[in-house]
Design a protein around this motif. Structure first.
Motif, mmCIF file in Angstrom:
data_model
loop_
_atom_site.group_PDB
_atom_site.id
_atom_site.type_symbol
_atom_site.label_atom_id
_atom_site.label_comp_id
_atom_site.label_asym_id
_atom_site.label_seq_id
_atom_site.Cartn_x
_atom_site.Cartn_y
_atom_site.Cartn_z
ATOM 1 N N GLY A 106 0.793 -1.214 0.000
ATOM 2 C CA GLY A 106 0.000 0.000 0.000
ATOM 3 C C GLY A 106 0.827 1.267 0.000
ATOM 4 O O GLY A 106 1.954 1.299 0.495
ATOM 5 N N VAL A 107 0.230 2.315 -0.552
ATOM 6 C CA VAL A 107 0.848 3.638 -0.582
ATOM 7 C C VAL A 107 -0.214 4.628 -0.089
ATOM 8 O O VAL A 107 -1.157 4.953 -0.821
ATOM 9 N N PRO A 108 -0.080 5.112 1.170
ATOM 10 C CA PRO A 108 -1.088 6.021 1.711
ATOM 11 C C PRO A 108 -1.070 7.414 1.073
ATOM 12 O O PRO A 108 -2.056 8.128 1.118
ATOM 13 N N SER A 109 0.059 7.771 0.458
ATOM 14 C CA SER A 109 0.159 9.045 -0.240
ATOM 15 C C SER A 109 1.150 8.891 -1.394
ATOM 16 O O SER A 109 2.295 8.484 -1.185
ATOM 17 N N LEU A 110 0.712 9.210 -2.597
ATOM 18 C CA LEU A 110 1.593 9.070 -3.754
ATOM 19 C C LEU A 110 2.839 9.945 -3.641
ATOM 20 O O LEU A 110 3.867 9.625 -4.221
ATOM 21 N N CYS A 111 2.756 11.026 -2.878
ATOM 22 C CA CYS A 111 3.934 11.885 -2.677
ATOM 23 C C CYS A 111 5.097 11.083 -2.090
ATOM 24 O O CYS A 111 6.255 11.373 -2.381
ATOM 25 N N SER A 112 4.782 10.067 -1.299
ATOM 26 C CA SER A 112 5.839 9.275 -0.660
ATOM 27 C C SER A 112 6.651 8.459 -1.669
ATOM 28 O O SER A 112 7.745 8.006 -1.349
ATOM 29 N N ILE A 113 6.123 8.279 -2.883
ATOM 30 C CA ILE A 113 6.886 7.579 -3.926
ATOM 31 C C ILE A 113 7.219 8.518 -5.090
ATOM 32 O O ILE A 113 7.566 8.080 -6.179
ATOM 33 N N GLY A 114 7.080 9.813 -4.844
ATOM 34 C CA GLY A 114 7.460 10.801 -5.841
ATOM 35 C C GLY A 114 6.484 10.986 -6.983
ATOM 36 O O GLY A 114 6.858 11.450 -8.055
ATOM 37 N N MET A 115 5.219 10.640 -6.757
ATOM 38 C CA MET A 115 4.199 10.811 -7.793
ATOM 39 C C MET A 115 3.111 11.747 -7.273
ATOM 40 O O MET A 115 2.860 11.804 -6.071
ATOM 41 N N SER A 116 2.439 12.435 -8.179
ATOM 42 C CA SER A 116 1.383 13.357 -7.769
ATOM 43 C C SER A 116 -0.020 12.793 -7.985
ATOM 44 O O SER A 116 -0.977 13.262 -7.393
ATOM 45 N N ARG A 117 -0.148 11.802 -8.851
ATOM 46 C CA ARG A 117 -1.455 11.216 -9.160
ATOM 47 C C ARG A 117 -1.235 9.917 -9.931
ATOM 48 O O ARG A 117 -0.143 9.629 -10.386
#
Length: 180
Positions: A106-117
């Protein structure tokens, strides 16, 4: 063959319908809002409270489910593949373009993997739950099948996915599918 049999009474009794393919509208089977118990043979199935695989959902593994949560509320059902070893590739742009990332958790926020959407995706394995906002809020879609790929999410909704997580075996107990 993977099937789900829906019954209009508890304890697998009464009128029933056997389904062996994804069914976006149970009204076509004359069984919308009727299921009170069910039996699954093979891979798990997901039952949804709205047509076209939307709304609240319950996951049912192989076996007999004499009484179910959300009785008389299912409008659509979809079969899944195995829940183990989930993997999905997500893309920032439509048509599998732009920055992309292969995910297995899981990724709770895409910002954490360097993506915006996320604007497109390719499912490789497992069942994935996609959310409109960060921290797994505002469920948008359940992606239950490997090979379920979407080139342009904006054609389905005007929103983008901002968080996602796999539905793994350990999550099934939290769904409280079965009423004893």
């Amino acid at each position: 063959m993977t099937t789900i049999t829906l019954y209009d009474n508890t304890h697998l009794t009464g009128n029933h319908v056997v389904i062996d393919k994804d069914t976006p509208d149970l009204a076509g089977e004359n069984f919308a809002e009727k299921a009170q118990s069910l039996e699954v043979n093979g891979d798990p199935w997901i039952a949804f409270t709205r047509k076209h695989y939307l709304g609240d959902f319950s996951v049912f593994e192989s076996g007999k489910h004499n009484t179910i949560r959300l009785r008389n509320s299912f409008f659509s059902v979809r079969k899944t593949g195995p829940l183990k070893d989930p993997e999905i590739t997500v893309y920032e742009d439509v048509n599998y373009q732009g920055k992309h990332q292969k995910l297995t958790s899981g990724v709770p926020s895409l910002c954490s993997i360097g993506m915006s959407r996320i604007s497109s995706y390719k499912t490789h394995s497992g069942v994935w739950i996609l959310y409109e906002t960060v921290n797994y809020n505002n469920q948008m879609e359940v992606v239950p099948v490997a090979g379920d790929n979407v080139q342009d999410i904006t054609k389905l909704t005007n929103k983008h996915i901002l968080s996602l997580k796999p539905l793994e075996d350990c999550d099934l107990s939290n769904l409280n599918n079965i009423v004893s």
